[in-house]
Design a protein around this motif. Structure first.
Motif, PDB file in Angstrom:
ATOM      1  N   PRO A 162       0.812  -1.225   0.000  1.00 43.59           N
ATOM      2  CA  PRO A 162       0.000   0.000   0.000  1.00 43.59           C
ATOM      3  C   PRO A 162       0.844   1.273   0.000  1.00 43.59           C
ATOM      4  CG  PRO A 162      -0.931  -1.596   1.501  1.00 43.59           C
ATOM      5  CD  PRO A 162       0.376  -2.168   1.042  1.00 43.59           C
TER       6      PRO A 162
ATOM      7  N   PRO B 284       3.084   1.540  -4.265  1.00 48.31           N
ATOM      8  CA  PRO B 284       2.160   0.984  -5.265  1.00 48.31           C
ATOM      9  C   PRO B 284       2.776   0.766  -6.652  1.00 48.31           C
ATOM     10  CG  PRO B 284       1.651   3.290  -4.840  1.00 48.31           C
ATOM     11  CD  PRO B 284       2.743   2.907  -3.878  1.00 48.31           C
TER      12      PRO B 284
ATOM     13  N   GLU C  92      -6.303  -6.104  -9.344  1.00 48.66           N
ATOM     14  CA  GLU C  92      -7.759  -6.090  -9.478  1.00 48.66           C
ATOM     15  C   GLU C  92      -8.164  -6.222 -10.938  1.00 48.66           C
ATOM     16  OE1 GLU C  92     -10.457  -3.271  -7.171  1.00 48.66           O
ATOM     17  OE2 GLU C  92      -8.463  -2.678  -6.456  1.00 48.66           O
TER      18      GLU C  92
ATOM     19  N   ASN D 276      -7.316  -7.248   8.041  1.00 49.89           N
ATOM     20  CA  ASN D 276      -8.087  -6.758   6.888  1.00 49.89           C
ATOM     21  C   ASN D 276      -9.583  -6.991   7.119  1.00 49.89           C
ATOM     22  OD1 ASN D 276      -9.041  -6.073   4.374  1.00 49.89           O
ATOM     23  ND2 ASN D 276      -8.114  -7.832   3.300  1.00 49.89           N
TER      24      ASN D 276
ATOM     25  N   ASN E  43      -5.900  -6.410  -0.495  1.00 48.21           N
ATOM     26  CA  ASN E  43      -5.624  -5.463  -1.580  1.00 48.21           C
ATOM     27  C   ASN E  43      -4.335  -4.708  -1.263  1.00 48.21           C
ATOM     28  OD1 ASN E  43      -5.504  -3.383  -3.405  1.00 48.21           O
ATOM     29  ND2 ASN E  43      -7.703  -2.935  -3.340  1.00 48.21           N
TER      30      ASN E  43
ATOM     31  N   THR F 265      -2.855  -2.525  -2.926  1.00 47.19           N
ATOM     32  CA  THR F 265      -2.741  -1.153  -3.417  1.00 47.19           C
ATOM     33  C   THR F 265      -3.624  -0.209  -2.602  1.00 47.19           C
ATOM     34  OG1 THR F 265      -4.460  -1.538  -5.057  1.00 47.19           O
ATOM     35  CG2 THR F 265      -2.198  -1.887  -5.764  1.00 47.19           C
ATOM     36  N   ASP F 266      -4.273  -0.733  -1.561  1.00 48.07           N
ATOM     37  CA  ASP F 266      -5.154   0.102  -0.735  1.00 48.07           C
ATOM     38  C   ASP F 266      -4.404   0.526   0.529  1.00 48.07           C
ATOM     39  OD1 ASP F 266      -7.095   1.210   0.836  1.00 48.07           O
ATOM     40  OD2 ASP F 266      -8.551  -0.430   0.602  1.00 48.07           O
ATOM     41  N   ILE F 267      -4.205   1.834   0.692  1.00 46.88           N
ATOM     42  CA  ILE F 267      -3.403   2.298   1.829  1.00 46.88           C
ATOM     43  C   ILE F 267      -4.091   2.084   3.169  1.00 46.88           C
ATOM     44  CG2 ILE F 267      -2.012   4.023   0.601  1.00 46.88           C
ATOM     45  CD1 ILE F 267      -4.047   6.126   1.772  1.00 46.88           C
ATOM     46  N   ARG F 268      -5.383   1.715   3.145  1.00 41.90           N
ATOM     47  CA  ARG F 268      -6.047   1.442   4.419  1.00 41.90           C
ATOM     48  C   ARG F 268      -5.584   0.118   5.022  1.00 41.90           C
ATOM     49  NH1 ARG F 268     -11.956   2.447   2.399  1.00 41.90           N
ATOM     50  NH2 ARG F 268     -10.880   1.491   0.648  1.00 41.90           N
ATOM     51  N   ASN F 269      -4.962  -0.702   4.185  1.00 41.50           N
ATOM     52  CA  ASN F 269      -4.364  -1.919   4.736  1.00 41.50           C
ATOM     53  C   ASN F 269      -2.963  -1.574   5.224  1.00 41.50           C
ATOM     54  OD1 ASN F 269      -6.478  -3.783   4.268  1.00 41.50           O
ATOM     55  ND2 ASN F 269      -5.996  -3.702   2.082  1.00 41.50           N
TER      56      ASN F 269
ATOM     57  N   ALA G 161      -4.391   6.769   5.931  1.00 40.67           N
ATOM     58  CA  ALA G 161      -5.487   7.343   5.143  1.00 40.67           C
ATOM     59  C   ALA G 161      -6.130   8.550   5.821  1.00 40.67           C
ATOM     60  CB  ALA G 161      -6.544   6.271   4.874  1.00 40.67           C
TER      61      ALA G 161
END
Lengths: 628, 150
Positions: A61, A64, A583, B26, B36, B38-42, B114
């Motif tokens: 994250p 990226p 994705e 998660n 995921n 690419t999700d900064i919340r992880n 985030a």
């Protein structure tokens, strides 16, 4: 608790096998699963890039993009295409050698064991020659010519081999393959450092590789082997470790290239060979089938009854086969020859001979296969088997497992033998499907691995679940090795089927799981699907037919899978290929693919949920055909 | 009580511990395949830094005996359970002053990327017997030991 057992081995659907392995003094894959259970998450998700020295780059994250700027989508697509290209290359190598062997057979005027298939292919390819050897030579030339074309020139036999409506769809998508070897080359080049970064282009390339792999590497290999080695004949045979008889000089063969053994099989069947074995106190020679080439031998076992003992098991059974101590020689020629057999071979003083440098084993002697010198190779193998038998038999402990496997396995099933069994037409099968006696067809295919709940566990459980729901299962690949050893491919397994399917199986005396043999025979399943679709006048995606490669293992399976998707079939996998880190790639393969080819990937690691999903699809397809 | 010990020499910086931590926390599910990346919340509660010589160095919450984060927290959002020795964060009590972040001697606490509203804090994986990071280290660079009370 664990201290009470001799050692921790991974569970197997085949409990007799796992007991046997647990009692061994040598280490096998089944032991090593535990020490390899920690997996790298980046690897599992496909977001590790090792293409250049800025890396390895991994997507997180907070990072990226790779150093070069590649996104997760690009990295995943590149890794995936590389794997599919490698897998395709493996199968193309197999068909290339089969075609070379056919050409050599024509030149030497050897025995054509499958004249009907030769005539069929010659007619299909528009070959006018009357002389069978000229015919064989020209068939081989057409195949080799296509394989060796550049990628900017479309292969010509695709139009003759592909099912009409599919061909049209592939043309629309511009995924008709150029020369099969060149497509592999292009797939690798595309994925090199900072070349292609378009995930969609790379996924379409995967479909193109799927088509060339499927039509040539799979379908044609079977047909060429039918000419060289004889067509499959339906019969019953024993399988499992029980087929090993210590009284014989036992040769275990592993790999995928049955055509390389045509001469050896012929020589071993001679009285001259038998008397050489008798001279050293053995009853004769026996070939012990293992991995897919063993499945292929079994499929054609009718023609080699005196020397083929039977199929012992799939790739992850091969270490156990060797650890019986009753094998005198290993001849390997391609993949699924586990490196794990090497120390066991050393322990049991078993000579190893590799006949294809592409699959050279560390402790094997290489005798490179060449159709020109195949007689020398056969003599070398026979002489070494005799020597090895004499040297080792008095010095090793032999430990058999007579209770392992099954007796009346139905084998020899192919698109032709099955159609003949049904009276020369698919009508009876279609009628049973229409009447709901058989709800639909599931191809449970591909490999075996030790991680999807254990050795063959997902495969066996899913198959049981499907037949209970009146879905007939066709199997090809290491899956069939697992399914036959637990008895699901014998007529008695009808008792495990749902009431409707059971009735059908009992009336015809067939098992609810049909054994097409090696993974190459996934090409035969495609022929069955196309012929049924043609009979009904529909396209393949409309059939109540699903595919599952629950325990797929390696790159070749991904190339097979790409073929399944190109055919427009729903394809289930219990373990995702390394794509979930993107994705976009995941969405294209699991959802958007339906709009392209009609196929899609289904990722599900629960047996019951998988069976529910596959059944739902079959019911929906039945409805589409007006059957519900 | 149990503590995570670190053997820096065994760490090769694979980040498997970080991935394991993200997957375990998660909300979408614990499977690695649904994480995921690419999700900064992880976010991972642990990280790997490089020392002066470039050697990967795993940095983990120590669940200290005398935790500076608890001492610095004025709202009571950080507390230490004397029985388990675990230092726990209670977001509902947090005023987001980040004094805990400032006072952590290991630099392990951080605000969430985030929103910058809550603290990302190791919870020893809650009910799990072995924290998932420990379970997923292929080199045993981090491992659990039983320590006596103070």
């Amino acid at each position: 608790m664990s201290e009470l057992t001799t050692c921790a081995v991974c569970p197997s659907a085949d409990t007799i096998l796992s007991q046997f392995i647990a009692g061994l003094e040598v280490e096998t894959s089944h032991h090593r699963v535990e020490s390899q259970k920690v997996k790298c998450g980046f690897g599992l998700q496909g977001v590790c890039c090792r293409l250049c020295t800025n890396g390895p780059c991994r997507i997180t994250p907070t990072s990226p993009r790779g150093v070069c700027g590649a996104s997760a989508d690009t990295i995943v697509a590149r890794n995936f295409l590389r794997a599919v290209a490698a897998g395709s290359g493996c199968y193309i190598h197999v068909v290339e050698n089969a075609a070379r062997n056919l050409k050599a057979l024509a030149a030497s005027h050897g025995e054509i064991k499958g004249p009907a298939t030769l005539d069929k292919l010659a007619a299909l390819f528009g070959i006018a020659a009357e002389d069978p050897y000229q015919k064989a030579d020209q068939v081989a030339d057409r195949v080799l010519g296509d394989l060796h074309r550049p990628s900017y020139e479309k292969m010509r036999l695709v139009e003759k081999l592909a099912y009409g409506p599919r061909l049209e769809q592939w043309r629309k998508l511009n995924i008709l393959p150029g020369g099969a070897k060149s497509e592999v080359f292009d797939g690798v080049v595309k994925t090199s450092t900072n070349l292609n970064s378009d995930p969609l282009d790379m996924l379409l390339h995967c479909l193109r590789l799927g088509i060339s792999t499927g039509l040539y590497g799979l379908t044609l290999t079977n047909l060429l082997n039918d000419i060289l080695l004889g067509e499959p004949v339906i019969r019953q045979a024993p399988v499992g470790l029980r087929v090993i008889d210590t009284g014989f000089v036992n040769i275990m063969i592993t790999g995928h290239q049955h055509s390389m053994f045509a001469d050896l099989q012929a020589k071993l069947q001679t009285e001259a060979a038998a008397s050489r074995a008798r001279a050293i106190g053995a009853k004769g020679f026996r070939l012990i089938g293992c991995t897919c080439v063993g499945q292929d031998l079994q499929l054609r076992g009718e023609h080699y009854q005196t020397i083929f003992a039977g199929h012992a098991g799939n790739n992850f059974t091969s270490e156990a086969v060797l650890a019986t101590g009753a094998i005198d020689l290993v001849v390997s020629e391609f993949n699924c020859t586990l490196p794990g057999i090497e120390p066991i071979a050393a322990e049991f003083m078993v000579r190893m001979i590799c006949i294809d440098d592409l699959a050279k084993k560390a402790n094997a002697d290489l005798f490179q296969y060449d159709p020109e010198t195949v007689a020398d190779l056969s003599e070398y193998i026979i002489a070494n088997a005799i020597q090895s038998y004499q040297k080792r038999r008095s010095k090793v402990n032999i430990r058999l497992a007579d209770s392992h496997g099954d007796d009346g396995v139905v084998t020899g099933v192919s698109e032709s033998s099955l159609r003949d069994f049904l009276g020369g037409t698919w009508k009876p099968l279609v009628e049973l499907i229409a009447a709901g006696k058989i709800k639909g067809i599931a191809g449970v295919v591909g490999c075996s691995n030790l991680t999807a709940k254990g050795h063959d566990v997902f495969t066996v459980e899913l198959t049981k679940e499907l037949i209970q729901r009146d879905i007939i299962v066709l199997s090809a690949g290491c899956t069939s090795g697992g399914l036959e050893n637990v008895g699901l491919m014998s007529p008695k397994a009808a008792a495990l089927a749902g009431d409707n399917l059971r009735e059908v199986c009992e009336a015809l005396n067939i098992p609810p799981v049909l054994n097409f043999g090696p993974c190459l025979a996934i090409g035969r399943l495609e022929l069955v699907a196309a012929e049924i679709a043609q009979f009904l006048g529909v396209d393949i995606p409309q059939l109540p037919l699903v595919l599952s490669a629950p325990q797929w293992l390696e790159e070749q399976a991904l190339a097979d899978g790409a073929f399944g998707l190109a055919l427009g079939l729903p394809l289930h996998l219990a373990i995702p290929p390394a794509i979930t880190g993107s994705e976009l790639v995941t969405r294209v393969l699991t959802e958007d693919m339906v709009g392209l080819t009609g196929g899609r990937l289904i990722l599900e690691d629960d047996v019951i949920k998988t069976a529910d999903l596959l059944e739902e699809i079959i019911v929906a397809k039945r409805r589409g055909l007006g059957l519900e | 009580m149990k503590r995570i010990m670190i053997d820096k020499d065994r760490c090769n910086g694979c980040l498997n511990c970080s991935l394991a931590c993200m997957a375990e926390h998660n909300p979408a599910g614990k499977s690695i395949y649904v994480l995921n990346l690419t999700d900064i919340r992880n976010e991972s509660r642990n990280f790997i830094a490089l020392d002066r010589s470039g050697k990967p160095t795993p940095i983990f919450c120590r669940h200290c005996g005398e935790p500076e984060c608890v001492i610095a927290c004025m709202s009571g959002a950080m507390s230490r359970d004397p029985a388990t020795g675990r230092v726990t964060y209670h977001p509902e009590q947090c005023a987001a002053c980040f004094m805990c972040v400032l006072s952590c001697p290991f630099g392990v606490l951080k605000a969430d990327t985030a929103e910058r509203k809550v603290i990302i804090k190791c919870d020893f994986c809650g009910e799990r017997e072995t924290p998932r990071c420990v379970e997923n280290c292929p080199n045993r660079a981090i491992y659990l030991i039983e320590v006596s009370e103070e």
